[in-house]
Design an enzyme around this catalytic site. Structure first.
Site, short mmCIF file in Angstrom:
data_model
loop_
_atom_site.label_atom_id
_atom_site.label_comp_id
_atom_site.label_asym_id
_atom_site.label_seq_id
_atom_site.Cartn_x
_atom_site.Cartn_y
_atom_site.Cartn_z
CE LYS A 28 21.79 50.28 64.79
NZ LYS A 28 22.56 50.71 63.69
NE ARG A 99 26.52 45.32 64.29
CZ ARG A 99 26.30 46.32 65.05
NH1 ARG A 99 25.89 46.40 66.05
NH2 ARG A 99 27.02 47.45 64.80
NE ARG A 136 27.91 57.82 65.01
CZ ARG A 136 27.40 56.88 64.97
NH1 ARG A 136 25.84 56.57 64.90
NH2 ARG A 136 28.34 55.65 64.71
NE ARG A 169 30.89 54.39 67.52
CZ ARG A 169 30.06 53.60 67.08
NH1 ARG A 169 28.73 53.81 67.43
NH2 ARG A 169 30.17 52.32 66.59
NE ARG A 180 30.89 51.07 62.39
CZ ARG A 180 30.71 52.67 62.70
NH1 ARG A 180 31.73 53.47 62.22
NH2 ARG A 180 29.83 52.96 63.55
P1 AMP Z 1 27.70 49.92 67.07
O1 AMP Z 1 27.96 50.76 68.34
O2 AMP Z 1 26.43 49.24 67.21
O3 AMP Z 1 28.02 50.55 65.79
O4 AMP Z 1 28.83 48.70 67.21
C1 AMP Z 1 30.16 49.00 67.31
C2 AMP Z 1 30.98 47.95 67.22
O5 AMP Z 1 30.90 46.79 67.99
C3 AMP Z 1 30.97 47.11 65.84
O6 AMP Z 1 31.42 47.58 64.72
C4 AMP Z 1 31.04 45.76 66.17
O7 AMP Z 1 32.41 45.63 66.07
C5 AMP Z 1 30.82 45.52 67.73
N1 AMP Z 1 29.48 45.23 67.81
C6 AMP Z 1 28.26 45.59 68.36
N2 AMP Z 1 27.39 44.82 68.34
C7 AMP Z 1 27.59 43.70 68.12
C8 AMP Z 1 26.96 42.34 67.64
N3 AMP Z 1 25.75 42.34 68.00
N4 AMP Z 1 27.82 41.48 67.21
C9 AMP Z 1 29.09 41.52 66.81
N5 AMP Z 1 29.65 42.75 66.98
C10 AMP Z 1 29.09 43.86 67.40
#
Ligand code: AMP
Length: 223
Positions: A28, A99, A136, A169, A180
């Site tokens: 993404k 999500r 990554r 990260r 996740r």
């Molecule tokens: P990402 O960068 O999209 O992988 O998001 C990293 C972390 O942020 C996720 O593992 C969640 O803990 C939190 N997070 C990001 N977007 C959301 C969302 N829409 N709802 C809940 N938690 C989120």
């Protein structure tokens, strides 16, 4: 009454409002900057917004960090408040939101009649994600991502565009990744059904090379 040509051109002039849904490492964050550039869209990544809050040590950041470190979802209420301020009238790609089905319903309420043009599902098997995620590297300022083996930066640990340092990260480790992925399968896949019922879901094969995934997305948007 509007003639059909006028209606078609009005739809073409509508800003593109898109959602990307896929597990971590499905690409993404690689595709979003390409679409941002090509269609002139805002790239809104809730993960990036949350990481900014964490590094600024805000109340939201301190609360969210507990969940993010473990790879759990941050509670809906916090995310919805955060996103309400950034989803405006312009075209956008929402990356990592919604999500949960509750978040998807709230987004529909926020957008009202304007609605979403398309939701793109990045479909890929879990076993392909582990090496993608564990190798990554990201540029925090832009969200650009690299991979130590599959897509290395020209200079080690350095962003090709800005020359700034890359980081790994803290949740890109095996334990958080398992959580996740579990959250994705249990809580996020029902969101796909929600959009399938609305007739706006398009699925791409995210195991393909980035150029091939981009072609699939363009084809989906031209349908
Ligand atoms: P990402 O960068 O999209 O992988 O998001 C990293 C972390 O942020 C996720 O593992 C969640 O803990 C939190 N997070 C990001 N977007 C959301 C969302 N829409 N709802 C809940 N938690 C989120």
């Amino acid at each position: 009454m509007n003639n059909p040509h006028q209606q078609a051109s009005e739809q073409a002039n509508e800003p593109l409002r898109l959602v990307f849904i896929g597990p971590p490492g499905s690409g993404k964050g690689t595709q979003a900057p390409i679409l941002k550039e090509h269609y002139g869209l805002a790239h809104i990544s809730t993960g990036d917004l949350l990481r900014l809050e964490v590094s600024a040590n805000t109340d939201l950041g301190r609360e969210a960090r507990k969940y993010m470190t473990e790879g759990a979802l941050v509670p809906d209420q916090l995310i919805i408040q955060m996103i309400a301020g950034v989803v405006g009238g312009q075209g956008f790609i929402l990356d990592g939101f919604p999500r949960t089905v509750n978040q998807a319903r709230k987004l529909d309420e926020m957008l009202g009649e304007r609605g979403l043009r398309a939701v793109i599902e990045f479909k890929i098997e879990d076993r392909l994600l582990i090496s993608r995620i564990l190798g990554r590297l990201v540029h925090p300022g832009s969200g650009r991502s690299y991979h130590v083996e599959f897509h290395p930066p020209r200079v080690p640990m350095t962003d090709d565009v800005t020359g700034e340092p890359l980081v790994k990260r803290s949740d890109d480790n095996e334990e958080a990744l398992m959580n996740r992925l579990a959250a994705y399968h249990e809580v996020t896949t029902p969101v796909l059904d929600y959009y399938r019922q609305q007739g706006i879901l398009h699925t791409v094969d995210a195991s393909d090379k980035p150029e091939a995934v981009w072609s699939q997305i363009k084809a989906a948007l031209n349908q």
